[in-house]
Each structure stands twice: as C-alpha cells, then as structure tokens.
Design a protein around this motif. Structure first.
Motif, short mmCIF file in Angstrom:
data_model
loop_
_atom_site.label_atom_id
_atom_site.label_comp_id
_atom_site.label_asym_id
_atom_site.label_seq_id
_atom_site.Cartn_x
_atom_site.Cartn_y
_atom_site.Cartn_z
N PRO A 184 1.65 -23.24 -12.17
CA PRO A 184 1.16 -22.25 -12.07
C PRO A 184 1.04 -20.79 -12.58
CG PRO A 184 1.17 -23.08 -10.11
CD PRO A 184 1.69 -23.92 -11.54
N ARG A 185 0.87 -20.15 -13.18
CA ARG A 185 1.38 -18.49 -12.61
C ARG A 185 2.15 -17.89 -11.81
NH1 ARG A 185 -3.74 -17.39 -14.78
NH2 ARG A 185 -4.47 -15.22 -13.12
N ARG A 186 2.87 -17.03 -11.55
CA ARG A 186 3.56 -16.43 -10.06
C ARG A 186 3.10 -15.31 -10.17
NH1 ARG A 186 5.79 -17.07 -5.69
NH2 ARG A 186 6.69 -18.95 -6.37
N GLU A 187 2.19 -14.61 -9.29
CA GLU A 187 2.41 -13.12 -9.22
C GLU A 187 2.84 -12.49 -8.09
OE1 GLU A 187 -2.00 -13.18 -11.69
OE2 GLU A 187 -2.14 -12.39 -9.45
N THR A 188 3.07 -11.19 -8.40
CA THR A 188 3.54 -10.97 -6.82
C THR A 188 2.57 -9.46 -6.97
OG1 THR A 188 6.14 -11.31 -7.36
CG2 THR A 188 5.38 -9.34 -5.42
N ARG A 189 2.19 -9.98 -5.71
CA ARG A 189 1.14 -9.07 -4.75
C ARG A 189 1.24 -7.47 -3.94
NH1 ARG A 189 -3.89 -8.47 -7.99
NH2 ARG A 189 -3.36 -10.26 -9.60
N ILE A 190 1.34 -7.09 -3.79
CA ILE A 190 1.29 -6.09 -2.75
C ILE A 190 -0.15 -5.44 -1.48
CG2 ILE A 190 2.60 -4.00 -2.35
CD1 ILE A 190 3.51 -4.50 -5.18
N ALA A 191 0.13 -5.91 -0.46
CA ALA A 191 -0.68 -6.07 0.00
C ALA A 191 -0.03 -4.65 1.17
CB ALA A 191 -1.24 -7.16 0.92
N ALA A 192 -1.20 -3.94 1.74
CA ALA A 192 -1.48 -3.09 2.33
C ALA A 192 -2.37 -3.77 3.80
CB ALA A 192 -1.81 -2.02 2.00
N LEU A 193 -1.71 -3.39 4.91
CA LEU A 193 -2.67 -3.07 5.91
C LEU A 193 -2.06 -1.78 6.50
CD1 LEU A 193 -0.06 -5.87 8.68
CD2 LEU A 193 -2.83 -6.44 7.95
N ILE A 194 -3.52 -1.61 6.59
CA ILE A 194 -3.96 0.11 6.24
C ILE A 194 -4.40 0.51 7.67
CG2 ILE A 194 -5.08 2.40 5.51
CD1 ILE A 194 -5.29 0.85 2.57
N THR A 195 -3.90 1.61 8.12
CA THR A 195 -4.39 1.90 9.65
C THR A 195 -5.39 2.87 9.51
OG1 THR A 195 -1.93 2.23 10.61
CG2 THR A 195 -2.84 0.33 11.17
N GLY A 196 -5.98 3.59 10.51
CA GLY A 196 -6.29 5.14 10.58
C GLY A 196 -6.31 5.18 12.18
N SER A 197 -6.75 6.59 12.06
CA SER A 197 -6.22 7.52 13.76
C SER A 197 -7.86 7.58 13.56
CB SER A 197 -4.73 8.46 13.29
OG SER A 197 -6.10 9.27 11.75
N ALA A 198 -7.45 8.77 15.02
CA ALA A 198 -8.77 9.06 15.53
C ALA A 198 -9.87 7.62 16.57
CB ALA A 198 -9.36 10.79 15.04
N GLU A 199 -11.40 8.37 15.53
CA GLU A 199 -12.08 7.48 15.62
C GLU A 199 -11.92 5.51 14.59
OE1 GLU A 199 -11.97 9.83 13.58
OE2 GLU A 199 -13.45 9.57 11.69
N LEU A 200 -10.98 5.81 13.86
CA LEU A 200 -10.15 4.60 13.27
C LEU A 200 -9.50 3.87 13.94
CD1 LEU A 200 -11.12 5.98 10.08
CD2 LEU A 200 -12.27 4.54 10.76
N ALA A 201 -8.97 4.28 15.17
CA ALA A 201 -7.65 3.62 15.61
C ALA A 201 -7.75 2.30 15.74
CB ALA A 201 -7.34 4.54 17.21
N GLY A 202 -6.81 1.36 15.26
CA GLY A 202 -7.30 -0.22 15.85
C GLY A 202 -7.36 -0.35 15.05
N LYS A 203 -8.52 -0.20 13.79
CA LYS A 203 -8.98 -1.12 12.60
C LYS A 203 -8.06 -0.93 11.66
CE LYS A 203 -13.51 0.45 14.32
NZ LYS A 203 -13.88 -0.92 14.44
N LEU A 204 -8.16 -1.52 10.63
CA LEU A 204 -7.88 -2.29 9.36
C LEU A 204 -8.96 -1.85 8.10
CD1 LEU A 204 -5.38 -5.38 10.39
CD2 LEU A 204 -4.49 -3.28 10.39
N LEU A 205 -8.30 -1.31 7.34
CA LEU A 205 -9.20 -1.20 6.19
C LEU A 205 -9.19 -2.50 5.22
CD1 LEU A 205 -10.79 0.72 4.54
CD2 LEU A 205 -9.08 1.64 3.42
N ARG A 218 -14.51 -1.26 4.16
CA ARG A 218 -14.99 -1.31 5.06
C ARG A 218 -13.80 -1.79 6.65
NH1 ARG A 218 -19.91 -5.82 7.10
NH2 ARG A 218 -20.18 -4.90 5.23
N TRP A 219 -13.75 -0.67 7.43
CA TRP A 219 -12.93 -0.96 8.48
C TRP A 219 -12.68 -1.60 9.49
CZ3 TRP A 219 -8.34 2.00 9.05
CH2 TRP A 219 -8.03 2.97 7.68
N ILE A 220 -12.81 -2.10 10.00
CA ILE A 220 -12.67 -3.53 11.18
C ILE A 220 -11.94 -3.58 12.39
CG2 ILE A 220 -13.66 -4.99 8.98
CD1 ILE A 220 -11.57 -6.69 9.56
#
Length: 463
Positions: A230-251, A435-437
DNA sequence: GATCCGTGGCA
DNA sequence: TTGCCAAGGAT
C-alpha cells in the motif's frame, strides 16, 4: 483425475461437513434473504467478525422489504466498523430491486440474483446453492486453496482467470442434490482444516488422496503472487472546536457519494505534501503527552499568538492565517508547501500551518490550529494513512460569492489571487456536508474506525 | 487485467 | 513487529 477419485472427494467431504459444521446464525434456516445478507457480510471478512454485525442487522432489517424501506444512513450506521461500505449501499439497492421487481422475495433465478447490485459470481453461486440447492459452484478464496492443494494445481490464484477455471472444476464435483452442503463443506474445510498457513492434514477427511500433500506441496500451495504494498499518505486532521452556542461541539463532514469511505462521516483532514510527510511512520496509535503547543515557532510560519484576538476582520485574518495562499499544484489537489517548509524547521508548526491553508483553500473553512493532539495509523487494503491530528479553533466560513468575485472557477481550484481573495471573502454559510456534533451524535452518524477512536478519545479526555 | 474498495486477527 | 489474508465486486 478420475471420476472415481472425484466422487470419493465429494462423498467424504460432504460426510465430514454434516458431522462437523459450525452452528452459525445464518444456518438457522435457508431463507434466501438471510443467506444473501450473510454472504455479503462475509466477503473478505472473518466469520467471528461478522456474527455480531449479522445478528444486529437481521434484527433491524429482518426482510428485504424492511431493508429496502430503511433510511440509508441507518443501514450505513449498522455497517459501521465492518469495512467495504459500498457493500451496505449495494445490498440496500439490491433489496429495493427485490421489493419492486420481485415482490420482496429473492428469486430462485440465477440471472436475476446475479443482476443484483454487489452480487458477483461467488455470491450468485452461494445464494443459488445454499438457499435453493441449485448445482452452481461458489468459488471463494477457501475453495481455490482447498482445490489447488487437493488437485495439486499450480495456477496463480491471484489471477482472475484461475477462478474461472476452478469454477469449472468445482461445478463438476457437486454431488447430486447436495449443492448447498457441498459448497459450504469446501469452505468449511478451508476455514477449519485446510487453512492458509498450517494445513491440518492429520485431521483432514480427504487427506488420503490429496495430490498436493502426496507431492509434499501442501505448504507451498496455492501459488499466489504478492499484492503490491500500500502507498503511504500523511493526513492532517483537525479537531475543530466552536465557541458560544457551538461550545463543546466538534465540526465533522460527510464524505462524497462514491470512492473511499463513501458517505461516511469524518473529521476534516487534508493530504500532506511529501515535504511534510513523516520521516518515520507512526508505529502505533498514540497521544503525545502533553499536547505540544504549536504557537511558539509558528509566528515565523504566519501564526498569530494565541491571544491575538478573534479572527473577524480582514486584519485579523492576515494575522491569524498565512498571507501567502497555497499554490495550485499542476496535477491537481496537492498544495505547495515550499513557503511553509522554508519558514519553519518545526514539522508540527509547518503541518498546522499547512492545515489552515489547505482547509481555507479546499473548503473555504477558516480555522486556527493551536496544538498537536495525537497521531494514529489507519490501514486500508491499498493505502496507509498516517493521521496527524491537531486541535483548532473555528474561525468562519468564507462566502462563495466573494470567491467567485475574484475568479475562483470550478471545483477544487484555488483562487487565482488568493491573497486578495481571502481579504475579499465575507462570512458565509456552512457547506451542506458539514455538521457540528456532540458525543450523542456518534450514535446516529457512521464514522470509519479511525475517527471513531479519535472522537471517543477526545470526548473521554474532556471528562 | 489491474486497481480500488476496510478492518482485525494472528503467526 | 511485520506481513498475510478473510465466505469478492465494481470499474
């Protein structure tokens, strides 16, 4: 091979199977729908893995009609973790066809069964023989191995043509009136006795006339050329956090309708260019302790310090995000990282930098990475993802109107003059596939395992 | 015919 | 630890 020897093989194998077959949930009866579902799940998947999925699936979708009428996300969720997700969507497409064209009953008809989505030569033979006892061969990897050894066949079983030849042989071996049991007997022998690595010849019911064993080749057969690595791929992922009404959620976002992990949900991530790929692969799933801040060296790469304020104005944007946008690579999709690579010797800072640039260019998503969170490998059949995960703070969505205003053309293209483009972008609505979840949404959305683990770890650590 | 599609167990 | 591979099919 004489017909007498073939007759011996079939007779002894069938006898052995009837005395030794495992008690598996799909052997409860011969309901063709149950057989069908089991055969799809068992494609390239071990029995022990399938059993719990099968039980849950049959409870939730007990008939072709029930499956046909279910929301597709529910079906995909039920398949989560089993892999090869197109199987789930094809199975439901097949169920809908059975409902509309065959009155909800899987037809006792080879051509009609073969025409169902996701049903190929093997599965056609398996359904026809197991559910309807029709004398059709069902040649899978087990059968190719067993017959290669028993008849000392040296044809490469990795070649598609070999399966066709072995199908003819297998068809000639089916005992009158026992197609279903015989086909299962071949596979059962391959699974329990004539195993890939150490064949249990001493307990094999057909050992006496096995040509492969008599030739001393039971360990070298079947012949199978190696798959390319298999080929190797480096993937850069983001745990994106919100604020205010999105606090505690991830995108999170949903993947496209076709291709790898089609329609599954995931963290936003981008393909890292070669210059940023890990010198050494991530050997194991791991979390660095403590999470390293990327802010310090990142000013050189264009990062704002953590307390530079909210990214709402054009000026703030210049501070928070690289002024030099990524260039459009000639063969498409790979961002040019020369600027970032030269600006920083810190790989994680450069990665975080690249992440924000690429999410902006590819998704119109403005975020500010603040720290490295962890890394993990995810292995597919043909790709290995070295997943580097960063925490990031949500900024805003770039509006599409501003993008077209500066001549950003078709899909996947980057703005021609992105520096001006970024300044020109206004805030826009989130794309439909985002979606924010919170943790509770994990019960309804289907994620590939790699993201299930990351998200579970993330939310567990918050407690 | 070759490549794309997941995941986990195990020697 | 690494590689192998498991009841394959679509393109």
């Amino acid at each position: 091979m004489t017909t007498e020897a073939a007759s011996y093989f079939s007779r002894e194998l069938l006898h052995w199977y009837l005395a030794n077959k495992r008690d598996l949930p799909w052997r409860m009866n011969r309901d063709p729908y149950r057989v069908w579902v089991s055969e799809i799940m068992l494609q390239q998947t071990r029995v022990d893995t399938v059993i719990p999925y099968y039980e849950r699936f049959m409870e939730k979708f007990p008939s072709a009609a029930a499956l046909a009428n279910a929301p597709e996300p529910d079906v995909l969720k039920c398949w989560e973790g089993l892999g090869y997700y197109s199987r789930a969507r094809n199975l439901q497409a097949g169920a809908r066809e059975v409902l509309t064209r065959h009155g909800g009953i899987v037809p006792d008809d080879k051509e009609a069964v073969s025409a169902l989505r996701g049903v190929g030569p093997y599965t056609t033979g398996a359904i026809m023989s197991i559910a309807f006892n029709r004398p059709e061969p069902a040649v899978d990897g087990n059968v190719m191995r067993v017959l290669s050894r028993y008849f000392c066949l040296e044809e490469d079983i990795a070649k598609p043509a070999t399966r066709v030849n072995i199908e003819k042989l297998a068809a000639s071996l089916i005992p009158e009136g026992s197609a279903g049991d015989f086909n299962q007997a071949l596979m059962e022998l391959g699974a329990l006795v004539c195993t890939p690595k150490s064949p249990g010849c001493l307990t094999c019911p057909v050992m006496m006339h096995c040509e492969g064993r008599m030739a001393g080749k039971e360990h070298v057969l079947p012949i199978k050329t190696k798959a390319k690595p298999p080929r190797r791929e480096t993937r850069i992922a983001a745990l994106i956090t919100g604020s205010a009404e999105l606090a505690g959620k991830l995108l999170v976002r949903q993947r496209p309708e076709s291709g790898l992990l089609a329609q599954m949900w995931e963290l936003p991530h981008v393909l890292a260019p070669e210059a940023l790929a890990a010198a050494a692969p991530a050997k194991r799933r791991g979390r660095g302790k403590p999470a390293a801040a990327v802010g310090e060296a990142s000013s050189a790469a264009g990062f704002a310090a953590a307390d530079d304020g909210v990214m709402e104005t054009a000026a703030g944007l210049e501070l928070a995000f690289p002024a030099e946008p990524a260039a459009n690579h000639a063969d498409g999709g790979v961002l040019n990282v020369q600027a970032a690579g030269a600006a920083s010797t810190d790989r994680r800072s450069a990665m975080a930098d690249f992440l924000s640039r690429a999410l902006s260019a590819e998704e119109g998503l403005l975020v500010r990475p603040d720290s490295w969170w962890g890394e993990t490998d995810h292995v597919f059949s043909h790709i290995v993802w070295d997943m580097q995960v960063y925490r990031a703070e949500f900024g805003f969505w770039q509006s599409e109107a501003a993008g077209t205003a500066v001549g950003s053309g078709g899909t996947g293209e980057y703005p021609a003059a992105a520096s001006e483009a970024l300044a020109a972008y206004g805030e826009g609505p989130a794309p439909a596939n985002y979606r924010w979840i919170g943790p509770e949404e994990m019960r309804t959305l289907a994620f590939p395992n790699v993201f299930v683990r990351i998200l579970q770890d993330y939310w567990r650590d918050l407690d």
